[in-house]
Design a protein around this motif. Structure first.
Motif, short mmCIF file in Angstrom:
data_model
loop_
_atom_site.label_atom_id
_atom_site.label_comp_id
_atom_site.label_asym_id
_atom_site.label_seq_id
_atom_site.Cartn_x
_atom_site.Cartn_y
_atom_site.Cartn_z
N LEU A 97 0.82 -1.21 0.00
CA LEU A 97 0.00 0.00 0.00
C LEU A 97 0.86 1.27 0.00
O LEU A 97 0.40 2.33 -0.43
CB LEU A 97 -0.94 0.04 1.21
CG LEU A 97 -2.01 -1.05 1.31
CD1 LEU A 97 -2.92 -0.76 2.50
CD2 LEU A 97 -2.82 -1.18 0.04
N VAL A 98 2.09 1.16 0.48
CA VAL A 98 2.99 2.33 0.51
C VAL A 98 3.59 2.50 -0.88
O VAL A 98 4.33 1.66 -1.36
CB VAL A 98 4.11 2.16 1.56
CG1 VAL A 98 5.05 3.36 1.52
CG2 VAL A 98 3.52 1.98 2.95
N ARG A 99 3.25 3.62 -1.52
CA ARG A 99 3.75 3.88 -2.87
C ARG A 99 4.95 4.81 -2.86
O ARG A 99 5.76 4.79 -3.76
CB ARG A 99 2.63 4.48 -3.75
CG ARG A 99 1.36 3.63 -3.81
CD ARG A 99 1.58 2.13 -3.96
NE ARG A 99 2.39 1.80 -5.11
CZ ARG A 99 3.12 0.69 -5.23
NH1 ARG A 99 3.14 -0.21 -4.27
NH2 ARG A 99 3.83 0.48 -6.31
N ILE A 108 8.51 15.25 12.02
CA ILE A 108 8.07 13.99 11.39
C ILE A 108 9.30 13.31 10.79
O ILE A 108 10.10 13.94 10.13
CB ILE A 108 7.04 14.27 10.28
CG1 ILE A 108 5.84 15.04 10.82
CG2 ILE A 108 6.62 12.99 9.57
CD1 ILE A 108 5.07 14.30 11.89
N ASP A 109 9.42 12.02 11.02
CA ASP A 109 10.57 11.28 10.48
C ASP A 109 10.33 10.82 9.04
O ASP A 109 11.24 10.87 8.22
CB ASP A 109 10.88 10.08 11.37
CG ASP A 109 11.34 10.51 12.75
OD1 ASP A 109 12.27 11.34 12.83
OD2 ASP A 109 10.75 10.04 13.74
N PHE A 110 9.11 10.37 8.75
CA PHE A 110 8.79 9.87 7.42
C PHE A 110 7.38 10.31 7.04
O PHE A 110 6.50 10.40 7.90
CB PHE A 110 8.83 8.34 7.37
CG PHE A 110 10.21 7.76 7.51
CD1 PHE A 110 11.02 7.57 6.40
CD2 PHE A 110 10.70 7.41 8.76
CE1 PHE A 110 12.29 7.04 6.53
CE2 PHE A 110 11.97 6.89 8.90
CZ PHE A 110 12.77 6.70 7.78
N ILE A 111 7.20 10.52 5.75
CA ILE A 111 5.84 10.69 5.23
C ILE A 111 5.65 9.61 4.17
O ILE A 111 6.53 9.38 3.34
CB ILE A 111 5.56 12.11 4.71
CG1 ILE A 111 4.07 12.24 4.41
CG2 ILE A 111 6.40 12.45 3.50
CD1 ILE A 111 3.58 13.67 4.43
N LEU A 112 4.52 8.95 4.24
CA LEU A 112 4.21 7.86 3.33
C LEU A 112 3.00 8.24 2.49
O LEU A 112 2.02 8.75 3.02
CB LEU A 112 3.86 6.58 4.11
CG LEU A 112 4.79 6.14 5.24
CD1 LEU A 112 4.23 4.89 5.90
CD2 LEU A 112 6.18 5.90 4.71
N LYS A 113 3.09 7.98 1.20
CA LYS A 113 1.92 8.10 0.35
C LYS A 113 1.40 6.69 0.14
O LYS A 113 2.14 5.82 -0.34
CB LYS A 113 2.26 8.75 -0.99
CG LYS A 113 1.05 8.86 -1.91
CD LYS A 113 1.42 9.44 -3.25
CE LYS A 113 0.22 9.47 -4.18
NZ LYS A 113 0.60 9.92 -5.53
N CYS A 114 0.15 6.48 0.50
CA CYS A 114 -0.43 5.14 0.44
C CYS A 114 -1.69 5.16 -0.43
O CYS A 114 -2.41 6.15 -0.47
CB CYS A 114 -0.83 4.68 1.84
SG CYS A 114 0.51 4.75 3.05
N THR A 140 -2.60 10.32 10.05
CA THR A 140 -2.99 10.14 8.66
C THR A 140 -3.86 11.29 8.18
O THR A 140 -4.60 11.90 8.95
CB THR A 140 -3.75 8.81 8.47
OG1 THR A 140 -4.93 8.84 9.27
CG2 THR A 140 -2.89 7.62 8.84
N SER A 141 -3.73 11.58 6.89
CA SER A 141 -4.55 12.59 6.24
C SER A 141 -5.11 11.99 4.96
O SER A 141 -4.35 11.61 4.06
CB SER A 141 -3.72 13.83 5.90
OG SER A 141 -3.21 14.43 7.07
#
Length: 162
Positions: A97-99, A108-114, A140-141
């Protein structure tokens, strides 16, 4: 990546055309950039070998394929030790799911686009994510609308170094 050569105007035109249409033929590409096909092909191969062109792919439409949910997840780890950061990166590499995963400076350490087919699938992933080693918290947003999606590089800002 260190730049091994200076890009000239023809190289930038080639990159711009390939970026707009990765399926363009060499003959059409040569015509558009104003050179003959053999040197055009040599230039493309050089640009590939030097890492300016990382690959070719089709851009798919997630909603058309049933992936209606896009979410950005901000992840804060409890440890910023190199080994723990690398372990988290390895964890997300195996999560379908993590793209995209970007390490950030600041709070924030990481931002994930899912992307996910539905909220239930994404919620199951968030439970899995929050249980991962060294994850302190996840915010999450949900994406409501995408106003701009420009995965290309703004080559029009690049000035040739001749």
């Amino acid at each position: 990546m260190s730049v091994s050569k200076s890009l000239d105007e023809i190289d930038l035109k080639i990159l711009n055309e390939i970026q707009a249409d990765g399926r363009i033929t060499n003959v059409e590409l040569a015509k558009r950039v104003g050179i003959s096909p053999p040197p055009c092909l040599r230039r493309v191969r050089t640009l590939e070998e030097e890492g300016y062109i990382r690959g070719y792919r089709g851009l798919l439409d997630p909603p058309s394929l049933g992936f209606d949910v896009t979410v950005f997840a901000s992840v804060h780890l409890s440890s910023q030790a190199d080994a723990d950061l690398r372990a988290f990166e390895e964890f997300v590499r195996h999560e379908p799911l993590v793209r995209e995963c970007w390490m950030l400076s600041g709070e924030i350490d990481f931002i994930l686009k899912c992307v996910a087919p539905d909220m239930a699938t994404f919620q199951n992933f968030v439970s899995h994510l929050t249980a991962a080693p060294h994850v302190r918290n996840v915010r999450t947003s949900l994406v409501l609308h995408n106003s701009k999606n420009a995965p290309d590089v703004p080559l029009e800002l690049k000035v040739p170094h001749n």
